[in-house]
Scaffold this motif. Structure first.
Motif, mmCIF file in Angstrom:
data_model
loop_
_atom_site.group_PDB
_atom_site.id
_atom_site.type_symbol
_atom_site.label_atom_id
_atom_site.label_comp_id
_atom_site.label_asym_id
_atom_site.label_seq_id
_atom_site.Cartn_x
_atom_site.Cartn_y
_atom_site.Cartn_z
ATOM 1 N N ASN A 59 114.634 11.700 -39.611
ATOM 2 C CA ASN A 59 114.605 10.238 -39.451
ATOM 3 C C ASN A 59 115.311 9.825 -38.161
ATOM 4 O OD1 ASN A 59 113.251 8.942 -41.727
ATOM 5 N ND2 ASN A 59 114.832 9.877 -42.998
ATOM 6 N N PHE A 60 114.629 8.977 -37.364
ATOM 7 C CA PHE A 60 115.158 8.549 -36.068
ATOM 8 C C PHE A 60 114.999 7.041 -35.894
ATOM 9 C CE2 PHE A 60 114.473 13.008 -35.587
ATOM 10 C CZ PHE A 60 115.382 13.443 -34.635
ATOM 11 N N LEU A 61 115.823 6.477 -35.001
ATOM 12 C CA LEU A 61 115.750 5.061 -34.639
ATOM 13 C C LEU A 61 115.570 4.912 -33.136
ATOM 14 C CD1 LEU A 61 118.753 3.411 -36.566
ATOM 15 C CD2 LEU A 61 116.327 3.217 -37.137
ATOM 16 N N HIS A 62 114.820 3.867 -32.746
ATOM 17 C CA HIS A 62 114.763 3.516 -31.321
ATOM 18 C C HIS A 62 115.012 2.013 -31.196
ATOM 19 C CE1 HIS A 62 114.047 3.182 -27.211
ATOM 20 N NE2 HIS A 62 112.788 3.574 -27.100
ATOM 21 N N TRP A 63 116.274 1.652 -31.129
ATOM 22 C CA TRP A 63 116.715 0.270 -30.905
ATOM 23 C C TRP A 63 118.154 0.326 -30.463
ATOM 24 C CZ3 TRP A 63 113.414 -3.622 -30.666
ATOM 25 C CH2 TRP A 63 113.915 -4.921 -30.576
ATOM 26 N N ALA A 64 118.535 -0.544 -29.546
ATOM 27 C CA ALA A 64 119.930 -0.573 -29.108
ATOM 28 C C ALA A 64 120.819 -0.892 -30.308
ATOM 29 C CB ALA A 64 120.119 -1.622 -28.018
ATOM 30 N N PRO A 65 121.892 -0.135 -30.547
ATOM 31 C CA PRO A 65 122.744 -0.360 -31.720
ATOM 32 C C PRO A 65 123.339 -1.769 -31.748
ATOM 33 C CG PRO A 65 123.217 1.768 -30.730
ATOM 34 C CD PRO A 65 122.303 1.042 -29.785
ATOM 35 N N SER A 66 123.462 -2.305 -32.949
ATOM 36 C CA SER A 66 123.992 -3.649 -33.140
ATOM 37 C C SER A 66 125.382 -3.810 -32.529
ATOM 38 C CB SER A 66 124.041 -3.979 -34.633
ATOM 39 O OG SER A 66 124.719 -5.196 -34.857
ATOM 40 N N LYS A 67 126.232 -2.803 -32.716
ATOM 41 C CA LYS A 67 127.602 -2.914 -32.190
ATOM 42 C C LYS A 67 127.609 -3.012 -30.670
ATOM 43 C CE LYS A 67 130.188 -0.726 -35.965
ATOM 44 N NZ LYS A 67 129.088 -0.756 -36.930
ATOM 45 N N VAL A 68 126.655 -2.355 -30.027
ATOM 46 C CA VAL A 68 126.544 -2.420 -28.570
ATOM 47 C C VAL A 68 126.052 -3.802 -28.144
ATOM 48 C CG1 VAL A 68 125.393 -1.473 -26.535
ATOM 49 C CG2 VAL A 68 126.155 0.059 -28.366
ATOM 50 N N LEU A 69 124.982 -4.282 -28.782
ATOM 51 C CA LEU A 69 124.412 -5.588 -28.436
ATOM 52 C C LEU A 69 125.424 -6.717 -28.672
ATOM 53 C CD1 LEU A 69 120.918 -5.030 -30.070
ATOM 54 C CD2 LEU A 69 121.268 -5.528 -27.645
ATOM 55 N N ASN A 70 126.033 -6.710 -29.843
ATOM 56 C CA ASN A 70 126.929 -7.811 -30.187
ATOM 57 C C ASN A 70 128.301 -7.685 -29.537
ATOM 58 O OD1 ASN A 70 125.476 -9.686 -32.166
ATOM 59 N ND2 ASN A 70 124.933 -7.630 -32.873
ATOM 60 N N GLY A 71 128.702 -6.461 -29.224
ATOM 61 C CA GLY A 71 129.916 -6.285 -28.437
ATOM 62 C C GLY A 71 129.750 -6.892 -27.057
ATOM 63 N N ARG A 72 128.559 -6.688 -26.475
ATOM 64 C CA ARG A 72 128.275 -7.264 -25.153
ATOM 65 C C ARG A 72 128.211 -8.782 -25.229
ATOM 66 N NH1 ARG A 72 128.536 -8.948 -21.078
ATOM 67 N NH2 ARG A 72 127.407 -8.595 -19.139
ATOM 68 N N LEU A 73 127.635 -9.298 -26.309
ATOM 69 C CA LEU A 73 127.560 -10.746 -26.494
ATOM 70 C C LEU A 73 128.956 -11.352 -26.610
ATOM 71 C CD1 LEU A 73 125.863 -13.308 -27.016
ATOM 72 C CD2 LEU A 73 125.860 -12.707 -29.436
ATOM 73 N N ALA A 74 129.808 -10.720 -27.403
ATOM 74 C CA ALA A 74 131.179 -11.225 -27.571
ATOM 75 C C ALA A 74 131.931 -11.217 -26.243
ATOM 76 C CB ALA A 74 131.918 -10.390 -28.609
ATOM 77 N N GLU A 75 131.751 -10.174 -25.465
ATOM 78 C CA GLU A 75 132.411 -10.095 -24.153
ATOM 79 C C GLU A 75 131.962 -11.237 -23.241
ATOM 80 O OE1 GLU A 75 131.386 -6.267 -22.719
ATOM 81 O OE2 GLU A 75 132.719 -5.181 -24.094
ATOM 82 N N GLU A 76 130.669 -11.526 -23.261
ATOM 83 C CA GLU A 76 130.143 -12.602 -22.415
ATOM 84 C C GLU A 76 130.662 -13.966 -22.891
ATOM 85 O OE1 GLU A 76 128.096 -14.080 -19.116
ATOM 86 O OE2 GLU A 76 128.485 -11.992 -19.690
ATOM 87 N N MET A 77 130.729 -14.146 -24.192
ATOM 88 C CA MET A 77 131.265 -15.391 -24.729
ATOM 89 C C MET A 77 132.720 -15.586 -24.297
ATOM 90 S SD MET A 77 129.515 -15.132 -28.528
ATOM 91 C CE MET A 77 130.701 -16.215 -29.339
ATOM 92 N N LYS A 78 133.515 -14.534 -24.398
ATOM 93 C CA LYS A 78 134.923 -14.598 -23.983
ATOM 94 C C LYS A 78 135.038 -14.910 -22.500
ATOM 95 C CE LYS A 78 139.397 -13.943 -24.669
ATOM 96 N NZ LYS A 78 140.186 -14.798 -25.579
ATOM 97 N N LYS A 79 134.201 -14.256 -21.727
ATOM 98 C CA LYS A 79 134.191 -14.451 -20.271
ATOM 99 C C LYS A 79 133.892 -15.909 -19.917
ATOM 100 C CE LYS A 79 131.406 -13.004 -16.278
ATOM 101 N NZ LYS A 79 130.266 -12.118 -15.865
ATOM 102 N N ARG A 80 133.084 -16.570 -20.725
ATOM 103 C CA ARG A 80 132.672 -17.945 -20.458
ATOM 104 C C ARG A 80 133.602 -18.979 -21.114
ATOM 105 N NH1 ARG A 80 127.227 -18.628 -18.651
ATOM 106 N NH2 ARG A 80 126.309 -16.609 -18.106
ATOM 107 N N GLY A 81 134.707 -18.505 -21.670
ATOM 108 C CA GLY A 81 135.699 -19.416 -22.203
ATOM 109 C C GLY A 81 135.417 -19.944 -23.590
ATOM 110 N N ILE A 82 134.516 -19.286 -24.314
ATOM 111 C CA ILE A 82 134.207 -19.707 -25.685
ATOM 112 C C ILE A 82 135.401 -19.407 -26.598
ATOM 113 C CG2 ILE A 82 132.672 -19.371 -27.655
ATOM 114 C CD1 ILE A 82 131.327 -20.681 -25.221
ATOM 115 N N LYS A 83 135.821 -20.399 -27.360
ATOM 116 C CA LYS A 83 136.921 -20.204 -28.313
ATOM 117 C C LYS A 83 136.426 -20.283 -29.758
ATOM 118 C CE LYS A 83 140.724 -21.900 -25.402
ATOM 119 N NZ LYS A 83 139.962 -22.001 -24.153
ATOM 120 N N LYS A 84 135.449 -21.151 -29.994
ATOM 121 C CA LYS A 84 134.887 -21.322 -31.333
ATOM 122 C C LYS A 84 133.359 -21.213 -31.261
ATOM 123 C CE LYS A 84 138.562 -24.509 -32.821
ATOM 124 N NZ LYS A 84 138.839 -25.862 -33.397
#
Length: 361
Positions: free
Chosen positions: A135-160
């Motif tokens: 069994n195999f998967l071909h999709w970027a892992p959720s932790k990678v995608l959402n980790g990158r999203l969180a980093e971008e949010m922090k970078k843009r000054g998002i608090k809530k």
């Protein structure tokens, strides 16, 4: 009969024999049967269509270079898990397929593939699908995608931030959980958390609950048409909070609703793949199409590397797949890691002038 005529007749006969020999050799190729189960009807049929077309394109590009005739059996599951169970049984016990490719049905077909030792590749985020050696998967892992999203949010000054997510597809709940874990570590607060089924059309209750919560941005984990309806109802209610997402904005045909909004997604497919797809089918591929194209290319590569004279077993192919590093796929360089997850990069993108474009670092 003159010598010239005799020579011409001889050349013609030899040409016919040669062509017949090539055709016969091609027809005698051993079949490698691949079952594709995707939604070809319903609201996300465009994803299934892209996957089907991309698999056909990969087969055509491999062509005669393969030792096998890739025989494609394609079924519509309407994104219904009950149908996935029926189709999976048919593929394994009636069609006797060598491999199965899935979208939403991966969670159902994974245990079936494990038991029958059938090679199974799913375009999905649920990592538990990659259970067992085949069994195999071909999709970027959720932790990678959402980790990158969180980093971008922090970078843009998002608090809530607030979240709207669809419950029909389990992957969106995983996305939501992984974003919260990453955002918590970066000191951001989730102030609203609203869910709804895929067929939802009235979001007034959710919109009323998020009012006054003070979110700097809303994060979408949903599909078309729900996200377009939600966005219109938010704006009609006077809520102009900015939006972001993982992948979702790439799915919409109403990009004007999301103009100027940035989001995280899998890499944009290579120009070579997009051009070949457009030339063959007349339009650009939708999400999950490039993944499906890559899957057949990866499997074909692994089959070659087994060095087996006979058709290799799923276990033999799986062992070769796990050796693949920096494979040039339609989504960039691909590496397969244990337990069977195909890793690719992720991109920051933005809707600009009605088009999805990659953001500069």
């Amino acid at each position: 009969m003159s010598k010239a005529v005799k020579f011409a007749v001889c050349v013609l006969v030899m040409s016919v024999l040669l062509i017949h020999g090539l055709v016969s050799a091609e027809s005698k190729k051993e079949k490698y049967r691949i079952g594709l189960v995707v939604p070809l009807s319903g609201p996300v049929a465009y994803i299934g269509e892209a996957m089907k077309n991309s698999l056909i394109l990969a087969k055509e590009q491999i062509g005669t270079t393969s030792r096998f005739d890739y025989d494609l059996i394609i079924e519509d599951d309407q994104l219904d898990l009950k149908l996935d169970a029926t189709i999976g049984n048919k593929f394994i016990n009636v069609d006797k397929v060598d491999a199965i490719i899935t979208l939403g049905g991966g969670k159902v077909i994974s245990p079936m593939a494990k038991k029958s030792k059938t090679l199974h590749y799913s375009v999905a985020v649920m990592e538990y699908i990659a259970d067992g050696p085949t069994n195999f998967l071909h999709w970027a892992p959720s932790k990678v995608l959402n980790g990158r999203l969180a980093e971008e949010m922090k970078k843009r000054g998002i608090k809530k931030y607030g979240v709207f997510y669809e419950t029909t597809y389990e992957g969106f709940k995983i996305y939501r959980d992984d974003l919260k874990a990453a955002a918590d570590k970066l000191g951001m607060e989730m102030v609203s958390d609203e869910s709804f089924p895929m067929d939802a059309t009235d979001f007034r209750a959710q919109i009323a609950r998020v009012k006054g919560k003070g979110a700097d941005i809303y994060v979408y984990y949903c599909q078309t048409p729900a996200m377009e309806i939600l966005t219109k109802q938010l704006r009609e209610a006077g809520d102009n909070t900015p939006l972001t997402a993982v992948e979702s904005f790439e799915l919409t045909k109403e990009k004007d609703l999301f103009e100027g909004y940035w989001f995280v997604s899998s890499p944009h497919p290579t120009n070579d793949f997009v051009d070949a797809y457009k030339k063959r089918f007349g339009y650009e591929p939708a999400v999950a199409g490039p993944n499906t194209y890559d899957i057949l290319m990866l499997v074909n590569h692994a089959i070659i590397n087994t060095g087996s004279i006979k058709k290799p077993t799923s276990e033999q192919i799986a062992r070769e797949l796990l050796k693949i590093k920096n494979f040039p796929g339609s989504l960039g360089n691909l590496t397969i890691v244990e337990p069977g997850i195909t890793m690719s990069d992720v991109d920051m993108k933005i809707i600009k002038n009605g088009e999805t474009v990659k953001m500069e670092p």
